[in-house]
Design an enzyme around this catalytic site. Structure first.
Site, mmCIF file in Angstrom:
data_model
loop_
_atom_site.group_PDB
_atom_site.id
_atom_site.type_symbol
_atom_site.label_atom_id
_atom_site.label_comp_id
_atom_site.label_asym_id
_atom_site.label_seq_id
_atom_site.Cartn_x
_atom_site.Cartn_y
_atom_site.Cartn_z
ATOM 1 N N GLU A 47 -42.407 37.469 -5.940
ATOM 2 C CA GLU A 47 -40.975 37.955 -6.013
ATOM 3 C C GLU A 47 -40.036 37.021 -6.869
ATOM 4 O OE1 GLU A 47 -36.926 39.281 -3.389
ATOM 5 O OE2 GLU A 47 -38.303 38.376 -2.512
ATOM 6 N N ASP B 228 -37.608 27.832 -11.976
ATOM 7 C CA ASP B 228 -36.925 28.857 -12.952
ATOM 8 C C ASP B 228 -37.933 30.122 -13.231
ATOM 9 O OD1 ASP B 228 -35.540 29.969 -14.977
ATOM 10 O OD2 ASP B 228 -35.125 28.433 -16.209
ATOM 11 N N ASP C 27 -29.804 39.641 -11.606
ATOM 12 C CA ASP C 27 -28.467 39.607 -12.361
ATOM 13 C C ASP C 27 -28.723 40.514 -13.599
ATOM 14 O OD1 ASP C 27 -26.313 38.973 -13.640
ATOM 15 O OD2 ASP C 27 -26.376 36.833 -13.215
#
Length: 213
Positions: free
Chosen positions: A44, A96, A118
């Site tokens: 994930e 990241d 996002d």
């Protein structure tokens, strides 16, 4: 959403290198060694506080799961929850997601989840969306042949962009749901924190599953 830094977050992460990785590039190609036994690996990207990935690990002991989160405090919250569950098939990464090919060897991952990423709604920020073609290229590299991607979001604009982006990249769609919680697909659905929040307000949840040819 940014979460205020917690003083306990860094010490907790530093105290549990067996459960969370902060230099994932050093584990590249060796992820199976961090689990109790070799099994398919599901990843994930953007796990948030860990509700989904922990729930999946509990529901599917036959699969090894990895949750990746860039925010250290958020990753620490997920770590705290996961430690309480003592799940041998769960590992976490504080890192990241844009560097994903630095963390995994080609074909090391079996399936990926993108949950409530996002949406970066402004057009000039399209390249930052996790379903932009440059990200898809990275996913294709680390996924096994026919490897699948699952996406859930409450943002219709991001969902439409993702459908178009995956289609243009040549991915094959296995399923598309415009109201997940009122579909048969919801029977075994594991919710995220955001998902519970938006669904409680009556917001439809969009989902797609697709794989690379």
């Amino acid at each position: 959403m940014r979460v205020k830094h917690k003083k306990w977050a860094d010490p907790l992460i530093d105290a549990h290198p067996e459960a969370i990785v902060t230099k994932a590039e050093e584990v590249k190609g060796k992820w199976q060694d961090r689990f109790e036994k070799p099994q398919p690996i599901h990843l994930e990207v953007g796990m948030g506080k860990g509700q989904f990935i922990i729930g999946m690990a509990k529901a599917h002991p036959e699969i090894n799961f990895i949750g990746l989160e860039i925010q250290r405090t958020v990753a620490a919250i997920a770590l705290k929850k996961s430690l309480a569950e003592e799940l041998p098939n769960l590992q976490l990464i504080c890192g990241d997601g844009s560097d994903i090919t630095n963390y995994f060897e080609p074909h090391e991952i079996d399936r990926m989840y993108l949950n409530f990423s996002d949406p970066w709604p402004k057009k000039r920020h399209a390249k930052r969306r996790l379903t932009y073609h440059t990200f898809l290229k990275g996913y294709q590299e680390i996924l096994k042949d026919q490897g699948g991607v699952e996406l859930k979001t409450d943002n219709m604009g991001f969902f439409e962009f993702s459908l178009q982006s995956l289609n243009n990249y040549g991915m094959h769609f296995d399923g598309v749901w415009l109201d997940l919680h009122h579909s048969d697909e919801n029977e075994h659905n594991v919710e995220t924190e955001y998902e519970q929040k938006f669904a409680a307000k009556g917001q439809p949840i969009y989902k797609l599953t697709a794989h690379f040819e």
